[in-house]
Write a protein that holds these residues in place. Structure first.
Motif, PDB file in Angstrom:
ATOM      1  N   PRO A 156       0.802  -1.232   0.000  1.00  0.00           N
ATOM      2  CA  PRO A 156       0.000   0.000   0.000  1.00  0.00           C
ATOM      3  C   PRO A 156       0.830   1.275   0.000  1.00  0.00           C
ATOM      4  N   THR A 157       1.971   1.265   0.701  1.00  0.00           N
ATOM      5  CA  THR A 157       2.785   2.480   0.782  1.00  0.00           C
ATOM      6  C   THR A 157       3.633   2.700  -0.457  1.00  0.00           C
ATOM      7  N   GLY A 158       3.994   1.615  -1.135  1.00  0.00           N
ATOM      8  CA  GLY A 158       4.855   1.723  -2.306  1.00  0.00           C
ATOM      9  C   GLY A 158       6.318   1.925  -1.966  1.00  0.00           C
ATOM     10  N   VAL A 159       6.719   1.672  -0.728  1.00  0.00           N
ATOM     11  CA  VAL A 159       8.091   1.952  -0.291  1.00  0.00           C
ATOM     12  C   VAL A 159       8.680   0.742   0.433  1.00  0.00           C
ATOM     13  N   VAL A 160       9.928   0.402   0.089  1.00  0.00           N
ATOM     14  CA  VAL A 160      10.728  -0.562   0.853  1.00  0.00           C
ATOM     15  C   VAL A 160      12.126   0.015   0.993  1.00  0.00           C
ATOM     16  N   VAL A 161      12.592   0.171   2.235  1.00  0.00           N
ATOM     17  CA  VAL A 161      13.943   0.633   2.513  1.00  0.00           C
ATOM     18  C   VAL A 161      14.689  -0.507   3.201  1.00  0.00           C
ATOM     19  N   VAL A 162      15.704  -1.046   2.533  1.00  0.00           N
ATOM     20  CA  VAL A 162      16.525  -2.113   3.099  1.00  0.00           C
ATOM     21  C   VAL A 162      17.662  -1.476   3.893  1.00  0.00           C
ATOM     22  N   PRO A 163      17.846  -1.842   5.149  1.00  0.00           N
ATOM     23  CA  PRO A 163      18.897  -1.209   5.959  1.00  0.00           C
ATOM     24  C   PRO A 163      20.278  -1.381   5.334  1.00  0.00           C
ATOM     25  N   PRO A 164      21.178  -0.441   5.552  1.00  0.00           N
ATOM     26  CA  PRO A 164      22.542  -0.561   5.036  1.00  0.00           C
ATOM     27  C   PRO A 164      23.201  -1.856   5.498  1.00  0.00           C
ATOM     28  N   GLY A 165      23.868  -2.533   4.566  1.00  0.00           N
ATOM     29  CA  GLY A 165      24.553  -3.777   4.881  1.00  0.00           C
ATOM     30  C   GLY A 165      23.684  -5.011   4.872  1.00  0.00           C
ATOM     31  N   ALA A 166      22.383  -4.860   4.650  1.00  0.00           N
ATOM     32  CA  ALA A 166      21.463  -5.997   4.746  1.00  0.00           C
ATOM     33  C   ALA A 166      20.960  -6.486   3.394  1.00  0.00           C
ATOM     34  N   SER A 167      21.489  -5.961   2.299  1.00  0.00           N
ATOM     35  CA  SER A 167      20.929  -6.284   0.991  1.00  0.00           C
ATOM     36  C   SER A 167      21.099  -7.754   0.613  1.00  0.00           C
ATOM     37  N   SER A 168      22.267  -8.329   0.917  1.00  0.00           N
ATOM     38  CA  SER A 168      22.492  -9.737   0.574  1.00  0.00           C
ATOM     39  C   SER A 168      21.495 -10.645   1.288  1.00  0.00           C
ATOM     40  N   ASP A 169      21.274 -10.393   2.565  1.00  0.00           N
ATOM     41  CA  ASP A 169      20.298 -11.181   3.319  1.00  0.00           C
ATOM     42  C   ASP A 169      18.887 -10.941   2.780  1.00  0.00           C
ATOM     43  N   TYR A 170      18.609  -9.702   2.389  1.00  0.00           N
ATOM     44  CA  TYR A 170      17.272  -9.361   1.895  1.00  0.00           C
ATOM     45  C   TYR A 170      16.928 -10.144   0.633  1.00  0.00           C
ATOM     46  N   VAL A 171      17.868 -10.243  -0.296  1.00  0.00           N
ATOM     47  CA  VAL A 171      17.564 -10.923  -1.565  1.00  0.00           C
ATOM     48  C   VAL A 171      17.808 -12.425  -1.484  1.00  0.00           C
ATOM     49  N   GLY A 172      18.598 -12.884  -0.499  1.00  0.00           N
ATOM     50  CA  GLY A 172      19.025 -14.274  -0.477  1.00  0.00           C
ATOM     51  C   GLY A 172      17.903 -15.290  -0.436  1.00  0.00           C
ATOM     52  N   LEU A 196      17.919 -27.296 -12.226  1.00  0.00           N
ATOM     53  CA  LEU A 196      19.090 -27.843 -11.541  1.00  0.00           C
ATOM     54  C   LEU A 196      18.969 -27.787 -10.022  1.00  0.00           C
ATOM     55  N   GLY A 197      17.821 -27.291  -9.543  1.00  0.00           N
ATOM     56  CA  GLY A 197      17.570 -27.284  -8.112  1.00  0.00           C
ATOM     57  C   GLY A 197      17.956 -26.010  -7.390  1.00  0.00           C
ATOM     58  N   LEU A 198      18.335 -24.971  -8.128  1.00  0.00           N
ATOM     59  CA  LEU A 198      18.673 -23.687  -7.508  1.00  0.00           C
ATOM     60  C   LEU A 198      17.390 -22.875  -7.366  1.00  0.00           C
ATOM     61  N   ARG A 199      16.779 -22.948  -6.221  1.00  0.00           N
ATOM     62  CA  ARG A 199      15.461 -22.345  -6.021  1.00  0.00           C
ATOM     63  C   ARG A 199      15.510 -20.897  -5.558  1.00  0.00           C
ATOM     64  N   THR A 200      16.567 -20.515  -4.851  1.00  0.00           N
ATOM     65  CA  THR A 200      16.628 -19.163  -4.292  1.00  0.00           C
ATOM     66  C   THR A 200      17.881 -18.439  -4.794  1.00  0.00           C
ATOM     67  N   LEU A 201      17.839 -17.124  -4.690  1.00  0.00           N
ATOM     68  CA  LEU A 201      19.012 -16.335  -5.048  1.00  0.00           C
ATOM     69  C   LEU A 201      20.184 -16.655  -4.127  1.00  0.00           C
ATOM     70  N   GLY A 202      19.895 -16.937  -2.869  1.00  0.00           N
ATOM     71  CA  GLY A 202      20.953 -17.286  -1.943  1.00  0.00           C
ATOM     72  C   GLY A 202      21.667 -18.569  -2.334  1.00  0.00           C
ATOM     73  N   GLN A 203      20.933 -19.558  -2.820  1.00  0.00           N
ATOM     74  CA  GLN A 203      21.560 -20.807  -3.264  1.00  0.00           C
ATOM     75  C   GLN A 203      22.473 -20.568  -4.454  1.00  0.00           C
ATOM     76  N   LEU A 204      22.044 -19.708  -5.364  1.00  0.00           N
ATOM     77  CA  LEU A 204      22.887 -19.382  -6.511  1.00  0.00           C
ATOM     78  C   LEU A 204      24.130 -18.612  -6.060  1.00  0.00           C
ATOM     79  N   ALA A 205      23.945 -17.647  -5.166  1.00  0.00           N
ATOM     80  CA  ALA A 205      25.065 -16.839  -4.696  1.00  0.00           C
ATOM     81  C   ALA A 205      26.092 -17.668  -3.929  1.00  0.00           C
ATOM     82  N   ALA A 206      25.658 -18.786  -3.336  1.00  0.00           N
ATOM     83  CA  ALA A 206      26.561 -19.611  -2.532  1.00  0.00           C
ATOM     84  C   ALA A 206      27.511 -20.440  -3.384  1.00  0.00           C
TER      85      ALA A 206
END
Length: 232
Positions: A156-172, A196-206
């Motif tokens: 509803p607000t149209g806004v998401v602010v990800v805290p500094p340093g937390a982006s990798s965890d946010y998308v993982g 190939l079984g890579l379901r999440t961005l975190g799995q790919l990043a790993a």
């Protein structure tokens, strides 16, 4: 290093090619590029049409689907009022494509008293200029802010602010299909990741970058960097 990645703002107007085409309210419609869906109307989305679908798949989901060819000139003309509105706040911006603007957060955030206030003001400007409901995401790096903006557009607000340093965890924890929504990785490669079984961005990043490059080439390595929030 993650700390070196700047804070960026993404302003995202969902399904902009359909908005620019002035599709009547309630009409199922989709815009195609290279035989793939790049934008769909709310009615088409409700019928089961998804970004990246091939034309046959989309028409199978919705027999009444209005098929529209991609028209970049039309999209750019319709997007110009939004560019002007944001440029009044932050003259230095990048129009990635019609419907998608990216800019540094630092200057505007200082002027408006913080990242949240800045993002809320941008939502107001875009809505006033076009009537569209945008998403504004703020995060470390362009990929994370782009994902945040797309998720923000569904709130509803149209806004998401990800805290500094937390982006990798946010998308993982997000599905690897987000790479397809960003439009920087082909749908065929995303489909291969899933098979190939890579379901999440975190799995790919790993995965080890060298292994990704050897198996999937330069595009795969780019996908790997995006999945890890690395915008270098």
């Amino acid at each position: 290093m993650q700390a070196d990645i700047p804070r960026l703002v993404t302003v995202w107007c969902p399904d902009w090619p359909v908005v620019a085409a002035q599709v009547p309210s309630g009409r199922p419609a989709a815009v195609f590029r290279s035989n793939r869906v790049i934008a769909r109307s709310p009615a088409a989305a409700a019928a089961g049409v998804h970004p990246g679908d091939r034309r046959r798949t989309a028409q199978g989901a919705c027999a009444e689907l209005l098929v529209l060819d991609h028209d970049p000139d039309r999209d750019a003309r319709a997007f110009e009022p939004i560019v002007r509105a944001i440029a009044d706040m932050a003259p230095r911006l990048e129009v990635v494509e019609p419907g998608w603007v990216c800019l540094l957060a630092r200057g505007p955030a200082r002027y408006f008293g913080g990242e949240l206030s800045m993002a809320e003001r941008m939502v107001e400007l875009v809505s006033d200029a076009t009537g569209a409901h945008p998403g504004v995401g703020v995060a470390d790096g362009r990929a994370a802010s782009a994902i945040a903006a797309r998720r923000a557009a569904r709130t509803p607000t149209g806004v998401v602010v990800v805290p500094p340093g937390a982006s990798s965890d946010y998308v993982g924890g997000l599905p690897v299909a987000w790479l397809r929504e960003l439009g920087e990785v082909t749908a065929d490669l995303v489909d291969l990741f899933v098979r190939l079984g890579l379901r999440t961005l975190g799995q790919l990043a790993a995965l080890a970058p060298g292994d990704v490059l050897a198996r999937f080439g330069a595009e795969g390595l780019h996908a790997h960097r995006l999945a890890g929030g690395d915008d270098r």
